[in-house]
Scaffold this active site. Structure first.
Site, PDB file in Angstrom:
ATOM      1  N   SER A  21       0.825  -1.206   0.000  1.00  0.00           N
ATOM      2  CA  SER A  21       0.000   0.000   0.000  1.00  0.00           C
ATOM      3  C   SER A  21       0.859   1.256   0.000  1.00  0.00           C
ATOM      4  O   SER A  21       1.973   1.269   0.524  1.00  0.00           O
ATOM      5  CB  SER A  21      -0.890   0.023   1.238  1.00  0.00           C
ATOM      6  OG  SER A  21      -1.770  -1.056   1.214  1.00  0.00           O
ATOM      7  N   GLU A  73      -3.102 -14.312   2.064  1.00  0.00           N
ATOM      8  CA  GLU A  73      -3.371 -13.476   3.233  1.00  0.00           C
ATOM      9  C   GLU A  73      -4.857 -13.475   3.571  1.00  0.00           C
ATOM     10  O   GLU A  73      -5.241 -13.604   4.724  1.00  0.00           O
ATOM     11  CB  GLU A  73      -2.900 -12.040   2.976  1.00  0.00           C
ATOM     12  CG  GLU A  73      -3.063 -11.179   4.219  1.00  0.00           C
ATOM     13  CD  GLU A  73      -2.703  -9.721   3.982  1.00  0.00           C
ATOM     14  OE1 GLU A  73      -2.709  -8.969   4.949  1.00  0.00           O
ATOM     15  OE2 GLU A  73      -2.429  -9.342   2.828  1.00  0.00           O
TER      16      GLU A  73
END
Lengths: 396, 361
Positions: free
Chosen positions: A128, A243
């Protein structure tokens, strides 16, 4: 429908139980596994690998236990560790190791997998950016090839554990002229490389779980890439899949629910346990129905996995519903405690070391992280239900 | 370890769904509803040929001898098609009561007839869950006096199973002296519930229920499980209809399913509903195979499906916009079916209290 395990698995379960009984006392406390690197954790992890309760299916040549994949045995291990309240082992960073095993070179597998599963090499994730959250593929940290080195400039955010990490796996833009999904590469490099600055990002829990990580002319050898140039998005998607699978785990939901019941039984108002108050009890029962249905949903996914079938919707909903449910359990625990439920840090009268207060905030972070609830709903709507994507506009 | 439907179960469900899609489509349902028919004779006959009425009745009594998961799959299919048939009371609750507490003679007398579709049973046990306008049912020397409300499948029944104030179960002939029946109109025109007034009506006790509440509780559990499965089927199709409508209906030059506001409503329905399917499978499987967990799981199935069903019924209607509110689409048949399922045999608040009691809370 046959919920009994055959003899091989009954025996295996007994082995796991016997191991846990004998070794429980040497297990470290706490639930985070792969991000921790203290000596006690390393020793525990080594013991688990030796017995095949961690890194179970990772080939021996890369430092694993080398068993044949067996989903039911993995499930039994996870279940028994959860019931015993013992910290499970790990197979290295679950976001990275499967990717290296699947897409890395032979040399990378040898250099990275072993140290990672032993806990000697700790990773952080550089995905991110301040301007690229839900729209991750718009990321702008760039890497330019100069001679035999990538030169990286830009900024990452939410890099959990960056202050302790030895290595980072990082998405960077290497092909600025290509369409956004095809211009990204997946680089791996050491966190002590000159030009990296880590600034802790304090969250609402009061802890610095995350960081902002800045790159200024960071030089990385050219071969520290997984997959080819411009294929990083596809490499990363393989890791996102791993994830997502781990958030909303039903074993964890059940463990939380058991603690919640204990709290309603032990916490009292005017000497009367909260579980005897119908309004609190009703909230507890509502949550129990949800926990049980997620447990059953988990069994359904497990069976689909053993048969190599796509579980479909049953899988898509786990992150969204599981994280929300965790948050609601923490919310009830806090309401049960009332004023005691807002005590924090080292206050007297704190229950369970303030675990619920912390979880109430942390779980909100998990509802947002790893693909926000709204992104999850888009995926469920588009991929599972087949609804069309939002049309793209050039600008608004 | 396998948590999935068997091949036979998939085939069973497919065959019933296919049958209902062709023979019990919305036109048929509408026609029955407009004529106040709650037992569509041809559909009931067709289901009889598929063995539905005797699905849980043992083979010795001319039934099919299957389990509760199979029965739940049938209930789900019936909910999907809002089928106007007396399945839950007559084909499930009555056999459960007879099997749990009936004498050998009673079982021989009634189970084969139920399985053959020669008799329809109504089941009145609501007073044992919550009494409303009634003062209960007294038994005295083989005669019953009192009022049983919300008797499931009672409108089309020839025979009744009624619980008295002590929870004992009785067989009552609808045509016996001292039995008066009144249809209670509900929002759901695909099924009907009756009020039965008993004034010294002749009744035959199921002996196993005389000093043991367990047969009554088993009967209620079975009904609740089927109501939950019925809601699952009804909610599932309401979701499908909403998604289909959102893919087709255009506004502002786009299909409305491309708007996140609408897409997220659909995603939320799917997210709430999908784990319910597994919960019901598990609860139904538990009835015979994990009896210690069966009552808790059944309570949770009924209560949770009531909540999720209500959410889906409302949300799906909203996705359809104004059309969802009209009679034209007929969406309201499922909305109302879910509404009735929720209240019968205990609203969620009452059932959660029982789930707490089961756990000693």
């Amino acid at each position: 429908m046959d919920l009994a395990y055959n003899e091989e698995y009954v025996e295996f379960r007994a082995e796991v139980q016997a191991f846990l009984k004998a070794n429980k006392s040497s297990a470290p406390k706490g639930r985070m596994g792969w991000g921790q690197a203290d000596d006690k954790s390393r020793t525990w992890q080594q013991l688990l690998i030796k017995h095949g309760y961690a890194a179970r299916t990772i080939p021996k040549e890369y430092g694993g236990f080398g068993a044949e994949p067996d989903i039911l045995k993995n499930h039994i291990i996870a279940e028994e560790f959860a019931i015993a309240g013992v910290r499970p082992g790990h197979s290295g960073d679950p976001r990275l190791v499967p990717v290296v095993l699947e897409l890395g070179t032979e040399e990378q597998k040898h250099a990275l997998v072993g140290p990672t599963i032993r806990g000697d090499m700790v990773w952080c994730q550089g995905y991110s950016e301040p301007g690229s959250g839900s729209d991750l593929a718009s990321l702008s940290t760039k890497a330019v090839l100069e001679g035999d080195e990538w030169v990286i400039n830009g900024q990452k955010i939410w890099t959990s554990g960056a202050q302790h990490a030895d290595m980072i796996f990082c998405l960077v833009r290497t092909e600025p002229d290509a369409p956004k999904h095809q211009g990204i590469s997946y680089l791996i490099f050491k966190m002590d490389t000159p030009g990296i600055e880590v600034r802790p990002l304090v969250t609402m829990t009061g802890e610095a779980i995350f960081n902002e990580t800045f790159f200024t002319d960071v030089r990385v050898p050219k071969d520290q890439i997984i997959g080819r140039r411009g294929e990083g998005w596809f490499v990363a998607n393989a890791t996102l899949k791993h994830e997502r699978g781990s958030l909303g785990d039903p074993n964890q939901l059940e463990g939380r629910f058991r603690s919640l019941v204990e709290m309603l039984k032990s916490e009292k108002i005017d000497g009367k346990p909260l579980i005897e108050f119908p309004i609190y009890r009703d909230r507890l029962l509502k949550l129990q129905a949800r926990v049980l249905s997620m447990k059953c949903n988990g069994m359904r996914i497990l069976t689909a996995n053993t048969k190599n079938e796509e579980p479909g919707l049953a899988r898509w909903i786990v992150k969204l519903l599981g994280c929300e449910l965790n948050h609601q359990m923490a919310a009830l625990a806090i309401d049960v405690m009332g004023e005691l439920g807002v005590l924090y840090e080292d206050s007297p009268y704190l229950r369970n070391y303030g675990m619920w207060q912390r979880n109430y905030m942390l779980d909100l972070g998990l509802i947002i992280g790893g693909g926000t609830a709204q992104i999850q709903k888009n995926m469920i709507g588009e991929r599972a239900l087949g609804l069309p994507k939002e049309p793209k506009y050039d600008a608004i | 370890m396998e948590f999935a439907l068997s091949e036979e179960q998939r085939l069973l469900q497919d065959s019933i769904c296919r049958y209902l899609e062709s023979e019990c489509n919305l036109d048929r349902v509408r026609e029955a509803a407009e004529n106040n028919v709650t037992q569509q004779a041809e559909v009931w006959q067709g289901l009889s040929e598929l063995g539905i009425q005797g699905i849980i009745i043992p083979e010795e009594q001319a039934g099919v001898g299957l389990g509760f998961l199979d029965a739940a799959l049938v209930a789900e299919a019936l909910g999907r098609s809002v089928a106007p048939v007396p399945f839950i009371g007559s084909s499930i609750m009555a056999p459960v009561a007879l099997m749990a507490a009936g004498s050998d003679d009673q079982k021989e007398a009634w189970l084969p007839k139920i399985a053959a579709g020669d008799v329809v049973f109504g089941v009145g046990v609501t007073e044992q869950i919550a009494q409303r306008e009634t003062t209960g049912i007294k038994s005295d020397g083989g005669k019953l006096t009192g009022k049983a409300m919300f008797v499931i499948d009672g409108v089309d029944a020839n025979m009744l199973i009624i619980a008295d104030d002590d929870g004992a179960l009785y067989l009552v002939d609808v045509n016996a002296a001292g039995v008066t029946r009144q249809n209670l109109k509900t929002i759901d025109k695909t099924r009907a519930v009756a009020e039965i007034v008993l004034e010294g009506a002749a009744a035959e006790v199921l002996p196993g229920s005389q000093n043991d509440r367990e047969p009554l509780l088993k009967t209620i559990d079975a009904g609740r499980l089927m109501l939950a499965a019925d809601t699952l089927g009804a909610a599932d199709i309401m979701l499908e209809k909403a998604v289909a409508y959102a893919k087709e209906r255009k506004q502002f030059d786009r299909v409305i399913g491309s708007f996140q506001a609408v897409k997220h409503m659909c995603a939320e329905m799917a997210t709430e509903l999908e784990p319910c399917r597994s919960l019901i499978w598990y609860a139904a499987h538990a009835v015979y195979d994990i009896p210690d967990e069966a009552r808790l799981l059944t309570c949770h199935s009924k209560a949770h499906l009531s909540e999720v069903g209500r959410f889906v019924a409302k949300t799906s209607t909203e996705v359809h916009g104004g059309m969802g509110f009209t009679d034209l689409l007929g969406l309201h048949y499922w909305f109302k079916r879910i509404g009735l399922d929720r209240q019968l045999l205990g609203a969620p608040e009452l059932i959660r209290e029982q789930a707490a009691a089961v756990q000693g809370w």
